[in-house]
Enzyme design. Structure first.
Site, PDB file in Angstrom:
ATOM      1  N   LYS A   1       0.817  -1.209   0.000  1.00 25.28           N
ATOM      2  CA  LYS A   1       0.000   0.000   0.000  1.00 25.28           C
ATOM      3  C   LYS A   1       0.860   1.273   0.000  1.00 25.28           C
ATOM      4  CE  LYS A   1      -4.087   1.629   2.530  1.00 25.28           C
ATOM      5  NZ  LYS A   1      -4.828   1.472   3.792  1.00 25.28           N
ATOM      6  N   SER A   2       1.920   1.273   0.830  1.00 24.83           N
ATOM      7  CA  SER A   2       2.789   2.459   0.923  1.00 24.83           C
ATOM      8  C   SER A   2       3.422   2.775  -0.424  1.00 24.83           C
ATOM      9  CB  SER A   2       3.905   2.228   1.943  1.00 24.83           C
ATOM     10  OG  SER A   2       3.386   2.023   3.217  1.00 24.83           O
TER      11      SER A   2
ATOM     12  N   ARG B   1       2.772   6.000  -3.270  1.00 25.55           N
ATOM     13  CA  ARG B   1       3.922   6.804  -3.695  1.00 25.55           C
ATOM     14  C   ARG B   1       4.149   6.724  -5.192  1.00 25.55           C
ATOM     15  NH1 ARG B   1       4.353   5.598   1.482  1.00 25.55           N
ATOM     16  NH2 ARG B   1       5.607   6.858   2.927  1.00 25.55           N
TER      17      ARG B   1
ATOM     18  N   GLY C   1      -5.280   8.151   4.727  1.00 26.48           N
ATOM     19  CA  GLY C   1      -4.443   9.097   5.473  1.00 26.48           C
ATOM     20  C   GLY C   1      -3.103   9.305   4.801  1.00 26.48           C
TER      21      GLY C   1
ATOM     22  N   ARG D   1      -9.207  12.590  11.509  1.00 23.36           N
ATOM     23  CA  ARG D   1      -7.777  12.372  11.756  1.00 23.36           C
ATOM     24  C   ARG D   1      -6.986  13.682  11.732  1.00 23.36           C
ATOM     25  NH1 ARG D   1      -6.163   7.106   8.309  1.00 23.36           N
ATOM     26  NH2 ARG D   1      -4.279   7.297   9.554  1.00 23.36           N
TER      27      ARG D   1
ATOM     28  N   GLN E   1       4.800   9.301   7.092  1.00 24.42           N
ATOM     29  CA  GLN E   1       3.908  10.229   6.383  1.00 24.42           C
ATOM     30  C   GLN E   1       4.395  11.678   6.524  1.00 24.42           C
ATOM     31  OE1 GLN E   1      -0.123   9.661   7.707  1.00 24.42           O
ATOM     32  NE2 GLN E   1      -0.256   7.576   6.906  1.00 24.42           N
TER      33      GLN E   1
ATOM     34  N   ASP F   1       1.076  -0.724  12.004  1.00 22.49           N
ATOM     35  CA  ASP F   1      -0.191  -1.222  11.440  1.00 22.49           C
ATOM     36  C   ASP F   1      -0.442  -2.691  11.770  1.00 22.49           C
ATOM     37  OD1 ASP F   1      -0.897   1.192  10.303  1.00 22.49           O
ATOM     38  OD2 ASP F   1       0.129   0.775   8.421  1.00 22.49           O
TER      39      ASP F   1
ATOM     40  N   LYS G   1      -5.105   6.302  14.212  1.00 25.38           N
ATOM     41  CA  LYS G   1      -5.146   5.665  12.900  1.00 25.38           C
ATOM     42  C   LYS G   1      -6.585   5.792  12.366  1.00 25.38           C
ATOM     43  CE  LYS G   1      -0.993   4.188  11.932  1.00 25.38           C
ATOM     44  NZ  LYS G   1      -0.400   4.428  10.607  1.00 25.38           N
TER      45      LYS G   1
END
Length: 438
Positions: A26-27, A31, A97, A125, A172, A322, A349
């Protein structure tokens, strides 16, 4: 699915077995789309996670002026115009997020205006952790409802580099500052006392940027010169270790099981959960290690194990923030207490993950002690037999479903539709291994 939908995991009557592939990381997926939009030329992406959060980032990249095409399953092309343009519509980041915070950093470097918003969960958030340092660089923010919460309008451009000391290990925040620093005047420096995941630094280099990284104690100092342009690149996204954790956890707790997840990213800043499980006595092995897209990857196998409770080192929190929900679910089956501290970040989160895990585990008959910055799971018997509130949090939902596969009675979760945000096909994959989830 309607809002009264639920999923139920029933205790497994036989072992879980099989070889599966985790969805794309996911990260890296977020990106790759954002960097591709900022770059000049085509960025070819394979293995992109096609969950709701990532699709929202893809729509944002398009709104900022990039050409975004889906070529096939997980295969995308982003053609950037060498910078972001003022979008004609509000940038709706859904539940993402990571997406919104990185996009704010990217957009801040250009002389454009953009309004960012998200769903009800994202609107709760905190955003000042990112908008604060971006403001110090010269970006302007107008809060449209509550200060520190979405929606917010950003006016970017004319930024100056910043020397920023992180107080929490957050990839982040670091990434937002570095992306803004690409188009700032002078140098941008971020110092982290504890290392957070480094996908941004690795990917910036792949897109042609110069990034200096120097060790500082347990952390590091990252220096980026302003005025650097990105060039489109090829990005091959490996399997997400945070997603691989779920089928692997099931392999550890369901008697007789052996589950292999292929092509999992093994970046040392993302494998804290695997290290923790091994310390707990897990039979976890890694085969076929190789390099792909600047990241180490391998095939991870989990076999049913007699786990024992441990004290998880607080320094590991940043590398597995996570993964604490699924760690807590496996700790419920361990012999003795598993102590998880220094994880207060879990409370901000997608939901307050500490309190939801504590309440869910207690409802399933597990003794848990809650603390301000952590919790302690007393392992042993897991009765199950509960319907767990998830507050629309995908990781809370999946963690309790895995728990239900080895509990004495079925475990149900409410509002499971959010699982699609990070792990489309989760239920089908688990059924393929022999799990009973319906």
């Amino acid at each position: 699915m309607t809002s009264d939908a639920q999923l139920t995991a029933r205790p497994s009557t036989s072992a879980l077995n099989g070889v599966v592939r985790a969805p794309g990381d996911k990260s890296m997926s977020h990106r790759s789309l954002i960097f591709g939009a900022m770059a000049t030329g085509a960025t070819e992406i394979t293995g992109l996670l096609e969950g709701e959060d990532i699709l929202a980032t893809g729509r944002a990249a398009k709104a900022f002026g990039a050409d975004v095409e889906r070529l096939g399953d997980g295969q995308w092309r982003v053609t950037g115009q060498g910078g972001l343009k003022t979008p004609l519509e509000v940038i709706d980041c859904g539940n993402a997020g990571t997406g919104v915070r990185l996009l704010m950093g990217a957009a801040a470097g250009y002389a454009i205006r953009a309004t960012f918003d998200g769903d009800q969960s994202l609107r709760k958030r905190p955003m000042k952790r990112v908008t604060g340092p971006l403001s110090d660089m010269g970006a302007r923010f107008a809060w449209l409802a509550d200060e520190d919460r979405l929606p917010v309008t950003l006016s970017g451009g004319e930024l100056k580099g910043i020397d920023f000391l992180q107080t929490v290990a957050s990839a982040q925040i670091k990434s937002a500052i570095l992306l803004a620093g690409l188009n700032a005047e002078g140098e941008t420096v971020v110092t982290e006392p504890e290392k957070s995941r480094d996908h941004t630094e690795r990917m910036l280099k792949a897109f042609g940027a110069e990034v200096q990284i120097e060790p500082v104690g347990e952390g590091w100092k990252i220096t980026l010169k302003g005025g650097q342009a990105l060039t489109g690149a090829k990005v091959d996204i490996p399997g997400d270790p945070s997603s691989a954790a779920f089928p692997l956890a099931a392999g550890l707790i369901v008697p007789g099981s052996s589950v292999t997840v292929e092509g999992v990213m093994l970046n040392p800043l993302r494998t804290g959960l695997f290290d923790t499980w091994i310390e707990m006595g897990a039979d976890l092995s890694i085969a076929n290690e190789r390099e792909s897209g600047g990241e180490r990857i391998g095939d991870v196998t989990a076999r049913h194990s007699a786990l024992k409770g441990i004290v998880v080192p607080e320094s590991r929190a940043a590398s597995m923030i996570d993964e604490y929900p699924i760690l807590a679910a496996t700790a419920a089956f361990a012999d003795g207490p598993t102590v998880m501290r220094g994880v207060g970040e879990m409370r901000v989160k997608e939901s307050d993950r500490i309190s939801l895990m504590v309440n869910g585990l207690r409802a399933c008959g597990v003794a848990v002690e809650e603390e301000a910055e952590g919790f302690i799971v007393m392992g042993g018997r897991v009765k199950g037999g509960a319907t767990v509130a998830t507050a629309h949090d995908h990781r809370i939902a999946m963690s309790h479903l895995i728990l239900g596969l080895a509990a004495e009675q079925p475990v149900s979760v409410r509002d499971p539709e959010m699982i699609a945000t990070s792990f489309p096909g989760f239920v089908e994959m688990m059924r393929g291994l022999g799990a009973e989830i319906s």
